[in-house]
Design a protein around this motif. Sequence first.
Motif, PDB file in Angstrom:
ATOM      1  N   PHE A   1       0.829  -1.205   0.000  1.00 60.33           N
ATOM      2  CA  PHE A   1       0.000   0.000   0.000  1.00 60.33           C
ATOM      3  C   PHE A   1       0.862   1.253   0.000  1.00 60.33           C
ATOM      4  CE2 PHE A   1      -4.585  -1.013   1.325  1.00 60.33           C
ATOM      5  CZ  PHE A   1      -4.598  -2.118   0.479  1.00 60.33           C
ATOM      6  N   ALA A   2       1.994   1.215   0.706  1.00 57.69           N
ATOM      7  CA  ALA A   2       2.912   2.360   0.678  1.00 57.69           C
ATOM      8  C   ALA A   2       3.409   2.602  -0.740  1.00 57.69           C
ATOM      9  CB  ALA A   2       4.086   2.120   1.626  1.00 57.69           C
ATOM     10  N   LEU A   3       3.672   1.517  -1.487  1.00 62.68           N
ATOM     11  CA  LEU A   3       4.067   1.648  -2.888  1.00 62.68           C
ATOM     12  C   LEU A   3       2.958   2.260  -3.728  1.00 62.68           C
ATOM     13  CD1 LEU A   3       6.010   0.974  -5.275  1.00 62.68           C
ATOM     14  CD2 LEU A   3       4.911  -1.278  -5.359  1.00 62.68           C
ATOM     15  N   LEU A   4       1.725   1.798  -3.523  1.00 60.16           N
ATOM     16  CA  LEU A   4       0.600   2.326  -4.291  1.00 60.16           C
ATOM     17  C   LEU A   4       0.338   3.792  -3.962  1.00 60.16           C
ATOM     18  CD1 LEU A   4      -1.975  -0.620  -4.185  1.00 60.16           C
ATOM     19  CD2 LEU A   4      -0.369  -0.019  -5.999  1.00 60.16           C
ATOM     20  N   ILE A   5       0.484   4.166  -2.710  1.00 60.77           N
ATOM     21  CA  ILE A   5       0.290   5.569  -2.317  1.00 60.77           C
ATOM     22  C   ILE A   5       1.315   6.454  -3.019  1.00 60.77           C
ATOM     23  CG2 ILE A   5       0.413   7.186  -0.396  1.00 60.77           C
ATOM     24  CD1 ILE A   5      -0.660   4.903   1.381  1.00 60.77           C
ATOM     25  N   GLY A   6       2.574   6.014  -3.060  1.00 70.24           N
ATOM     26  CA  GLY A   6       3.599   6.791  -3.735  1.00 70.24           C
ATOM     27  C   GLY A   6       3.330   6.936  -5.220  1.00 70.24           C
ATOM     28  N   ILE A   7       2.935   5.834  -5.866  1.00 63.24           N
ATOM     29  CA  ILE A   7       2.652   5.898  -7.300  1.00 63.24           C
ATOM     30  C   ILE A   7       1.432   6.779  -7.569  1.00 63.24           C
ATOM     31  CG2 ILE A   7       1.951   4.528  -9.303  1.00 63.24           C
ATOM     32  CD1 ILE A   7       3.571   2.216  -8.155  1.00 63.24           C
TER      33      ILE A   7
ATOM     34  N   VAL B   1       7.066   5.533   5.450  1.00 62.31           N
ATOM     35  CA  VAL B   1       6.925   6.899   4.946  1.00 62.31           C
ATOM     36  C   VAL B   1       8.107   7.258   4.037  1.00 62.31           C
ATOM     37  CG1 VAL B   1       6.886   9.321   5.626  1.00 62.31           C
ATOM     38  CG2 VAL B   1       5.500   7.674   6.868  1.00 62.31           C
ATOM     39  N   PHE B   2       9.288   6.874   4.456  1.00 60.76           N
ATOM     40  CA  PHE B   2      10.479   7.139   3.643  1.00 60.76           C
ATOM     41  C   PHE B   2      10.395   6.398   2.316  1.00 60.76           C
ATOM     42  CE2 PHE B   2      14.914   6.375   2.417  1.00 60.76           C
ATOM     43  CZ  PHE B   2      15.406   7.665   2.439  1.00 60.76           C
TER      44      PHE B   2
END
Length: 798
Positions: free
Chosen positions: A77-83, A270-271
């Motif tokens: 999900f962190a990856l999807l949020i960044g994309i 977050v990073f």
Amino acid sequence: MLSNHLQNGIETAKLVWSRIPNSEDGEVEGVGLLSTSDGNIVESLDYEVIENYAYREEQAQRGKLYVGYYVAVKWFFALLIGIGTGLAAVFINISVENFAGWKFELTFKIIQTSYLAGFLVYVLINLALVFSSVYIITHFAPAAAGSGIPEIKGYLNGIDIHGILLFRTLIGKIFGSIGSVGGGLALGKEGPLVHTGACIASLLGQGGSTKYHLSSRWFHVFKSDRDRRDLVTCGCAAGVAAAFRAPVGGVLFALEEVTSWWRSQLMWRVFFTSAVVAVVVRTAMGWCKSGKCGHFGSGGFIIWDIKDGQEDYSFRELLPMAVIGVIGGLLGALFNQLTIYVTRWRRNYLHKKGNRVKIYEACLISVLTSVVSFGLPLLRKCSPCPEADTEAGIECPQAPGIYGNYVNFYCSNNKEYNDLATIFFNTQDDAIRNLFSAKTFREFSAQSLLTFLVMFYTLAVVTFGTAVPAGQFVPGIMIGSTYGRLVGMFVVNFYQKLNIEEGTYALLGAASFLGGSMRMTVSLCVIMVEITNNLKLLPLIMLVLLISKAVGDAFNEGLYEEQARLRSIPLLESRPKYKMRQMTAKEACGNQKVLSLPRVVKVADVVSILRTNKHNGFPVIDHSRSGETLVIGLVLRSHLLVLLQSKLDFQHSPLPCDPSGGSRAMRHNFSEFAKPVSSKGLSIDDIHLSSDDLEMYIDLAPFLNPSPYVVPEDMSLTKVYNLFRQLGLRHVFVVPRASRVIGLITRRDLLIEDTEDSAILELQSTSVRGHRNRRLFTRNTEVDRPLLGSLVQDHSAS
């Protein structure tokens, strides 16, 4: 034995019934409830884990494989949020740059024949873009107005404001930002990008939007407010990283400015999210350099590279740099105060008249901004171009409608330029790049800079608070860089022999105004270093930020804190008030009534309590074998509503069941008790019960939180405040001081060692010494708990 249970149950029921207020007693109705300035009811979020029997049964069934899957999904999900945030930023920037490019290109093409016709076209294009923005906000997504940072800061502080993270808010934020920024208003898109990232994260956390049929059951993983909070934190950092191309600054912004709860595992995610955003933005910029993005080129994504500027500075320059910090603190504090007055006037007199007035207001400000930005350069005399500098690579004059310094506008000679047009007839990002530019001595006159400072400062104050998405990062940078360049001009004239760049002082001025207005230090310092790509300026930026923040704090609070207060968002700040040191937890409770429930409660009593007050947490009491009243836990209003709606746990007998049996607890999945983020949840008015249902009973033991946080009544309110905020609590029990101690936990007791069997955990206990005998109390020792004295509830969720 049976008669004793019945007698205790009857006495408990009488006690609870005596505490139930009458319908005529209006003092309990709405106690502690707050509403925002637009009338939305504010509640607290349940960040605390409710460790009831249903939760424990669910956790017991989850093995190491599920735990690994759970962690892997968080990283995914962190990856999807960044994309997602990176793509949203790319779309906004390309749209703004193309709309602005078409506007300037068409305007400058028309003014070759008629300046009046060019002026009318310029005003109409800006008006159309602003109208589209304000219409979207007023008719589709009211929660998308403003920067959104105060609302997101409130969410991460534990405040649930309905509507701020919905799908329509995301759409309104994206398209509203395109219209307002492309329309030339004195605002930026960086603050709305933070809100955009938070919306994307929240939508992923809840599995999409069910209202618009954009949901997937594969994403329905996170049901608790705590997990959603972590995702929204990643979204905030991603927004800053996408706005400024500053991934490290995004992490520090989330840590310093918006979130009030942090841990090392969250920092890593977050990073990672910010790094993904940086990769997406870099890829998009490389793709656009080939000319596939229309007017979008090197502009749009903020990075003002001034590595070719001033190489070093002398000790004598520290004094004017400190003066820049003082000016930034004074102008920032004044800006905050003026926006408070203007916002109050709007709320009390203007916006009460409806959406039509909001549209008129935004359109009027758009026309005013267009008249100022087009008319002031007409009043300014053109200046002759300086001698050509082949090393600097700067042309003079610059062709109209194309980014660069020395713009030729309303000049009689082809070798002249208009310095005011160089600022006004560019996008804000390009105008800042001109103000930061090196090797452009005396490009701007002091008169032009003062004129622009006064006019743009006024426009920024008036524009902030209109019904459009509005950020204050870029306007603050423009204001600060203007007076910073003025100070730089003075230093250049005063110290003739020093290698001084006016653009360096413009950068310091931008940092000082942001520090004086927003009161950010660490994150802002890193952001300014990242967007300028010049690490040598780090000590100077630190100096002006410290001075400007200290000066600004002497007058008022930061911009986001003031705006949150105007919106009636009850933020718990990082530091408690000084007067709390003289107050105790009991004094904070006041004379409020505590509504308690017995362990086995009649359905009719539950309905009566839920209808006659708005409290969201209720203590549950029971009786020991000796007849003493015990507090056994806390049950939430949302949990009671789920039990009433399902009717699965209704029983005819008023006797308690065995809560550890498991069969009763597993009638419900623990996720059923989670409130959907996109709705207000169940209401007592939505539940229909028959007369037979009202005569039945519910055993609350499997569903209450058996281990709520408890403080003694004489604890300092400062300690209660710190406990409440740092743990992200919603309720704290205030009880009389306990008469017994059953053990003492130290750091050593919390160092749990893994044995050969991973399911067995060894916890070393600490005994309590008596005068003669050493007594060891095991975990199974019965605990005498005093009767509940009061209940402290945060003001936003009573």
